[in-house]
Design a protein around this motif. Structure first.
Motif, short mmCIF file in Angstrom:
data_model
loop_
_atom_site.label_atom_id
_atom_site.label_comp_id
_atom_site.label_asym_id
_atom_site.label_seq_id
_atom_site.Cartn_x
_atom_site.Cartn_y
_atom_site.Cartn_z
N GLU A 24 7.02 56.74 2.80
CA GLU A 24 8.43 56.67 3.13
C GLU A 24 8.93 58.01 3.64
OE1 GLU A 24 11.26 55.88 0.02
OE2 GLU A 24 12.51 54.76 1.43
N ARG A 26 12.44 59.97 4.28
CA ARG A 26 13.88 59.92 4.00
C ARG A 26 14.63 60.78 5.00
NH1 ARG A 26 13.35 62.25 -1.72
NH2 ARG A 26 11.90 63.44 -0.47
N SER A 54 14.15 55.55 5.18
CA SER A 54 15.45 55.34 4.57
C SER A 54 16.40 56.29 5.28
CB SER A 54 15.35 55.63 3.08
OG SER A 54 16.44 56.36 2.65
N ALA A 72 15.63 64.88 1.05
CA ALA A 72 15.26 64.19 2.28
C ALA A 72 14.14 64.95 2.96
CB ALA A 72 16.45 64.09 3.23
N ASN B 245 18.18 51.36 4.53
CA ASN B 245 16.91 51.52 3.82
C ASN B 245 16.33 50.13 3.65
OD1 ASN B 245 14.76 52.23 2.29
ND2 ASN B 245 15.93 52.83 0.49
N ASP B 254 14.49 55.46 -6.26
CA ASP B 254 14.71 55.32 -4.82
C ASP B 254 16.17 54.97 -4.54
OD1 ASP B 254 12.15 55.86 -4.24
OD2 ASP B 254 11.52 53.77 -3.95
#
Lengths: 269, 310, 307
Positions: A24, A26, A54, A72, B245, B254
């Motif tokens: 992932e 961010r 995200s 992030a 997201n 998360d």
């Protein structure tokens, strides 16, 4: 009722386990960079289906904050990091790395029914300081001007503040919008309004004004002819690696820059 | 005050009730005021009807099975809202799971154990004040306490489901305490006396007699608090929510999307508020249906309960 | 038997601990608000640079809120006045509506109607604030622009109307409870003396439930002043002491929610100042609640004897 609940829980849990576990990235920060980012992410995911993103677009300050607090991987900023923010990064053992991914033009906008189509930076400054109050004083129909500006701590406002207002304060009867999109929507619905958005947010429902006789476009932005341009940045904490690096490489690649041009920003290459 | 009321009454009384034009005038006054009262009720009803009506009228065309079960695409400009539904589901259930035991236990103490006094007064004052704290203040508190990691003593969870659930748990705690207390109050004292008389301890009485009879009322309260948590925006803005997201959270640390934040984010800061208007109405309708539905269930449950008791 | 009473004691203490959670929560909220707000007034160090604080009175009564400027100004009077005006106007709408609805429910409505109206008011209360804000933005704002010759559709009036419908249910439910608790013998006495039902309500029932009504009004206003999403979305966001009901305003919660996202965490005056605004907001709602609590306790209605 109970069965339904259990079924729903089971469904939720199943779907979580099915989707979790992938890498992932961010991304946080500027609302100006946001639409380009979402397009870039969609294109990137098309090529690398395993990578999840995200995105949270709340403002340039949040981009810096996220890099400082390591919340992030990529910070989006429509301004440069302030020296205080860079210091704080260093205090946390982070070396912020800047990638200028595009140029943007700030474009003054009005309602399409407004006959005014050109304006100068000096007039803009006077309008936003309540020295010019009526549309007829800048070549329009008689009627009070309704001022719309951005939240004073957005990256877009900072550029506006510097380049148009020459660091002087605006008049206080001004409605402040939280994002470019909200500004565009507001002006589209207000015949007396004036506001400003990034180049990527122009649409047929609003009318862009030329500034000092120059029309905002990719070309005039690139050549430096258009007076209100700025750089759009991505920041990472330290040199990016792995998926983050691959993504930023994609953004800077011709394919990525093409997407940036499609969104309406001025590509760097 | 009683003085004043009684003198007023004599004045009215000396008007010789039931005769002549004065009575007529008084009746007319009464009727016009009553009409005004009815109008006030009608305005409230109209407001509810118009707001919900707008959401249904414009939202319904946007809603389809795909809308409810797929991820957003094109950076949130199209596609479904499944992650928002799941996120709201996690946040509201999670916060309830945290707040319910604490709230019910508080209510038990307040109603079954505590004796009136200064301490009780302080606890009540705190609960009332907690209920009155603006939601944005809860948001800041959550940000400083749960999200941030700083020398002040933040827990450093980051913007996450966990931080959001905890913030919301504090926010709904007073709701749960209030409704649980009401549920306990509705259990007749004779139940307690009978149980104690049979030689049960206080704890046994509470656990085996009082709680089971209060359970439906507590259930009503928890449904109400879930709906409150589900609709809350300001408290999750800085603690849990992400505007985009599409993957569901893999762990409680998360970020998530959530229905109310999605409405705010689409209508205020998305790329194109005009083009996503159907999405906004659709999302609003889902949230309104969810929240009103839960409230309706709670209301029906409670009215059945009251009928059973009386 | 001894272990049994010991066990009871432990359980009692366990429950007491749980009940104290609310005190703890409120305490933590105050702690974090104060510690994060204090640097606004005391000054702070950020990255080796020393920032001096501003005076408390300059903060409250300063009439310029310009956090991002060459010469930043931190006066929150425009924000406070924004909150005050929005709350006052919404109260002008919500108090009569709320109390009249309560009177109708408690005194006039036939049982069948009450069974429909009461849930309706509760449903109105449960509408999420973001949905009401959204409605104000996409429906009411264009309507106001259409109806009046004004410059801004998102303005004080719009926000006040939206807030009013959030405060009405609060006022109604508390007011109805207090009207309900007025003993029947008062009504009967009044009616027996020949008063009409309305005269009974106006001269007997309402005065008798005055303390409950004031509590209702105070809590309703407290709800309006702290409501965030509505004022964030439809108040217009101009940090300026309003001169007309069509002016855009920037109430305190809107300022906090709109600006917090763009400040640097614990690094700049702006961040601390927003916490200071939150503290002011907290203190205001706290005082409102204390006042409501005080009235409720002091003028507690205990049957007809207390009247």
């Amino acid at each position: 009722m109970k069965k339904l609940l259990i079924a729903f829980v089971a469904m939720a849990v199943l779907s979580v386990s099915a989707l979790a576990g992938a890498a992932e990235i961010r991304v946080k920060g500027s609302t100006t960079v946001d639409p380009a980012m979402k397009k870039l992410v969609a294109a990137y995911q098309g090529m690398h289906p395993g990578v999840n993103f995200s995105i949270s677009a709340t403002g340039s300050g949040d981009g810096a904050k996220a890099i400082i607090n390591k919340t992030a991987d990529i910070g989006m900023m429509s301004r440069d990091m302030k020296s205080a923010e860079i210091e704080k990064c260093k205090a946390n053992g982070i070396e912020p790395v800047q990638f200028v991914i595009a140029l943007d033009c700030l474009v003054p906008i009005v309602h399409p029914s407004n006959p005014v189509s050109e304006i100068t930076t000096a007039q803009l400054k006077d309008i936003y300081q309540d020295k010019i109050r009526d549309w007829k004083d800048v070549g329009g129909n008689k009627g009070m001007i309704a001022l719309f500006s951005r939240e004073t701590n957005s990256g877009t406002y900072e550029v506006w503040h510097k380049k148009v207002m020459q660091k002087e304060d605006e008049f206080d009867l001004v409605s402040r919008m939280p994002s470019n999109a909200a500004m565009a929507a507001k002006i589209a619905g207000n015949k007396k309004g004036i506001g400003y958005v990034g180049l990527g947010f122009l649409n047929p429902k609003i009318k862009a004004l030329t500034v000092n006789g120059v029309e905002a476009s990719v070309e005039t932005g690139k050549s430096g002819e258009y007076p209100l341009s700025r750089g759009l940045n991505l920041y990472t904490g330290g040199q990016p690696s792995g998926e983050t690096k691959a993504f930023i490489d994609f953004v800077m690649s011709p394919a990525g820059q093409k997407i940036i041009a499609e969104v309406g920003f001025v590509p760097m290459q | 005050m009683s003085e004043m009321v009684s003198t007023e009454m004599t004045v009215n009384g000396s008007n010789i009730p039931g005769t002549g034009t004065s009575m007529l005038r008084r009746k007319i006054t009464q009727e016009s005021w009553f009409t005004l009262f009815r109008a006030a009720v009608a305005i409230n009803g109209l407001a509810l009807f118009i707001i919900v009506g707008y959401m249904v009228y414009y939202g319904l065309p946007a809603i389809s099975w795909e809308f409810l079960t797929t991820q957003p695409t094109e950076g949130g400009l199209a596609g479904g809202i499944f992650p928002c539904i799941v996120g709201t589901f996690y946040l509201s259930l999670g916060s309830m799971a945290l707040a319910l035991p604490l709230g019910v236990a508080s209510a038990i103490y307040l109603h079954e154990y505590a004796t009136p006094g200064l301490f009780m007064r302080i606890i009540r004052l705190c609960i009332n004040n907690l209920a009155g704290v603006p939601s944005v203040v809860f948001g800041l508190f959550g940000m400083a306490f749960f999200v941030a990691a700083r020398d002040l003593g933040g827990l450093g969870m980051g913007v996450s489901v966990a931080a959001g659930c905890m913030t919301l748990a504090v926010l709904i705690l007073p709701v749960i305490i209030g409704t649980s207390e009401e549920a306990l109050r509705s259990v007749p004292d004779t139940y307690r006396e009978a149980s104690l008389g049979l030689g049960a301890t206080k704890w046994q009485t509470i656990f085996k007699v009082v709680l089971p009879s209060a359970l439906p009322g507590i259930l009503t309260g928890s449904i109400l608090s879930i709906s409150r948590a589900a609709g809350e925006t300001a408290a999750i803005m800085f603690t849990a929510a992400a505007s985009y997201n599409p993957t569901l959270p893999g762990s409680i640390f998360d970020e998530v999307m959530a229905l109310p934040y999605q409405i705010y984010s689409l209508s205020v800061s998305s790329t194109d508020p005009e083009a996503t208007l159907p999405l906004q109405y659709g999302t609003s309708l889902v949230l309104v249906a969810l929240v009103l539905g839960m409230n309706l269930i709670a209301i029906l449950l409670r009215s059945r309960l009251r009928k059973k008791l009386s | 038997m001894l272990s049994r009473s010991l066990k009871e004691k432990v359980i009692r203490i366990g429950f007491l601990a749980c009940a104290s959670a609310s005190i703890l929560a409120l305490g933590l909220i105050m702690y974090f608000l104060i510690t994060e707000a204090l640097p606004t007034f005391m000054g702070f160090d950020a990255m080796g640079e020393k920032f001096s604080g501003i005076g408390f009175f300059d903060f409250i009564f300063g009439n310029q809120w310009k956090p991002v400027s060459e010469t930043p100004q931190w006066g929150i009077l425009p924000l406070i006045m924004g909150s005050v005006w929005v709350t006052l106007i919404s109260s002008v709408i919500a108090i009569p509506l709320g109390i009249m609805t309560a009177v109708y429910l408690a005194e006039i409505a036939p049982n069948k109607v009450r069974e429909i109206v009461k849930p309706m008011v509760e449903l109105l209360a449960s509408l999420p604030s973001v949905v009401i804000g959204f409605f104000g933005m996409v429906v009411v704002a264009p309507l106001l622009l259409e109806l009046f010759d004004i410059r801004f559709g998102v303005n004080m009036l719009n926000a006040s109307i939206m807030l009013a419908f959030m405060a009405v249910p609060t006022i109604t439910s508390i007011a109805e409870d207090s009207i309900h608790s007025v003993p029947d013998e008062l009504r009967e006495g009044s009616l027996a003396l020949g008063a009409t039902r309305f005269e009974t309500i106006w001269r007997v029932v309402l005065p008798a439930s005055l303390s409950g009504l004031s509590t209702a009004v105070i809590l309703g206003m407290s709800r309006s002043i702290g409501e965030t999403m509505v004022v964030l979305m439809v108040a217009g966001g101009a940090a300026r002491i309003p001169t007309s009901i069509f002016d855009p305003v920037r109430p305190m919660p809107a300022s906090i929610a709109a600006e917090m996202g763009e400040t640097s965490f614990g690094l700049e005056m702006h961040y601390f100042a927003l916490f200071a605004i939150a503290m002011v907001l907290f203190i205001i709602t706290f005082l409102f609640n204390l006042l409501a609590d005080h009235i409720a306790h002091k003028y507690k209605q205990v049957g007809s004897a207390s009247l």
